[in-house]
Write an enzyme that holds these catalytic residues in place. Structure first.
Site, mmCIF file in Angstrom:
data_model
loop_
_atom_site.group_PDB
_atom_site.id
_atom_site.type_symbol
_atom_site.label_atom_id
_atom_site.label_comp_id
_atom_site.label_asym_id
_atom_site.label_seq_id
_atom_site.Cartn_x
_atom_site.Cartn_y
_atom_site.Cartn_z
ATOM 1 N N SER A 1 -6.731 15.341 -9.470
ATOM 2 C CA SER A 1 -6.399 14.895 -10.826
ATOM 3 C C SER A 1 -6.932 15.928 -11.808
ATOM 4 O O SER A 1 -6.620 17.114 -11.672
ATOM 5 C CB SER A 1 -6.984 13.499 -11.074
ATOM 6 O OG SER A 1 -6.597 13.016 -12.348
ATOM 7 N N HIS A 39 -2.024 14.111 -10.231
ATOM 8 C CA HIS A 39 -1.619 13.226 -11.326
ATOM 9 C C HIS A 39 -0.888 14.038 -12.384
ATOM 10 O O HIS A 39 -1.342 15.108 -12.785
ATOM 11 C CB HIS A 39 -2.845 12.560 -11.945
ATOM 12 C CG HIS A 39 -3.510 11.578 -11.025
ATOM 13 N ND1 HIS A 39 -4.790 11.124 -11.216
ATOM 14 C CD2 HIS A 39 -3.062 10.967 -9.905
ATOM 15 C CE1 HIS A 39 -5.109 10.276 -10.265
ATOM 16 N NE2 HIS A 39 -4.076 10.167 -9.454
ATOM 17 N N ASP A 87 -9.088 7.473 -7.748
ATOM 18 C CA ASP A 87 -7.856 7.480 -6.952
ATOM 19 C C ASP A 87 -8.096 8.344 -5.716
ATOM 20 O O ASP A 87 -8.665 9.427 -5.789
ATOM 21 C CB ASP A 87 -6.687 8.032 -7.770
ATOM 22 C CG ASP A 87 -5.347 7.814 -7.086
ATOM 23 O OD1 ASP A 87 -5.269 6.964 -6.180
ATOM 24 O OD2 ASP A 87 -4.374 8.483 -7.468
#
Length: 337
Positions: free
Chosen positions: A13, A40, A132
């Protein structure tokens, strides 16, 4: 001939582009594995990640395609607004519900790889905020796969690696400069025969189905998820239910949230609500002042005093709200340092 680990799934990310560039630049041209990458990204437009990584990699780098084969010695990157999954030995692009506000989501890829290829999977968590990839890495390890995490001290944003290590303390840890060597070594190790086969939990299997197909009417989805959490989904305002054995939640239509992501989203919702309230108070003050002036012009002192009192009351409330917002901003800035 023994099986080997030949499916590498990578999640990143914030700060992840730098980590991914370092990772792919160290992978050999004869890597005996497929590399699938989720970063992401915004849901609209196209991703420049393939072209960025192509300049660093000795392996071909392509955007993932629905139904595309898992070719060894190739890197595939997720595309905007689609989960990248492994289904029946091929890539799958899904419009399943977002997870912690993301599509593509790292957990969705990791979980699908755990289910599809079991111990042949290697999960890699790189730089990023929040958590995540943590739950998905747990699934990979549960199925006998390998876990590799970027050294948090080496990551621009250490939260994702730190959360992964908290839940998977057995994961290998390495800086970006040596991740490629560690991965290459893992792909050349034979996979130990698992007897009995390691399995994912029923809730993990349900989550894998949701990412692929979305919740279907009549499924066991919500009735087997656990009790109500008392929270509402930031995406659809539906009730969130707890995921058994985890700090995760799902709503009836399938949106998933980790505890950390939900807390951050609630902070964002609160901030929006506060600014909306402040704007409304400021507009009320402006309108009341106009009404006060109009009443004075008409010689109606009683009405003018009533509007003046309303201005004072709203101004006091707006001042308190401004101080609260200012203090909250300062607190967040101190936490981020």
């Amino acid at each position: 001939m023994p099986q080997r680990r030949d499916v590498i799934v990578v999640g990143a990310s914030a700060g992840g582009v730098e980590s991914l560039r370092g990772l792919v630049s160290a992978l050999p041209a004869d890597l005996p594995a497929t590399v699938l990458v989720v970063l992401h990204m915004p849901s609209s437009g196209t991703s420049a990640l393939p072209s960025i990584l192509r300049r660093e990699s000795r392996l071909p780098v392509h955007p993932a395609t629905h139904g595309g084969p898992l070719r060894r010695q190739h890197v595939y990157t997720a595309v905007p607004d689609h989960h990248l999954l492994v289904v029946d030995g091929v890539m799958s692009l899904s419009k399943g519900p977002t997870e912690s506000g993301h599509r593509p989501a790292v957990d969705a890829l990791f979980r699908s790889a755990a289910r599809a290829v079991g111990a042949r999977a290697i999960g890699v968590v790189l730089s990023g905020a929040l958590d995540d990839g943590t739950a998905g890495l747990v699934s990979i390890v549960a199925r006998g796969g390998a876990a590799l995490v970027q050294d948090p001290a080496d990551a621009l944003y250490p939260a994702m690696p730190e959360n992964a290590l908290r839940e998977v303390p057995t994961a290998l840890i390495a800086p970006v400069s040596t991740l490629g060597d560690v991965l290459t070594a893992l792909t050349r190790e034979p996979v130990a025969d698992q007897r009995p086969p390691a399995t994912m939990s029923p809730s993990e299997m349900i989550e894998a189905d949701i990412a692929e197909n979305g919740p279907q009417e009549g499924d066991l989805v919500m009735d087997t998820m656990g009790g109500p959490s008392g929270f509402t989904c930031p995406d659809c305002d539906g009730s969130l239910m707890t995921m058994p054995g985890s700090r995760r939640y799902r709503c009836r239509v399938g949106h998933a949230w980790t505890l950390e992501a939900l807390a951050e989203q609630k902070d964002a919702q609160l901030e929006r609500a506060l600014w909306t309230a402040l704007r409304t108070l400021d507009e009320k003050i402006s309108l009341a002042r106009r009404m006060e002036r109009t009443a004075i012009q008409r010689g109606n002192d009683l009405v003018a005093r009533r509007y003046a009192a309303s201005v004072a009351e709203a101004a006091d409330a707006a001042g308190v709200l401004r101080e609260f917002i200012r203090a909250d901003v300062h607190a967040q800035q101190g936490t981020s340092r």
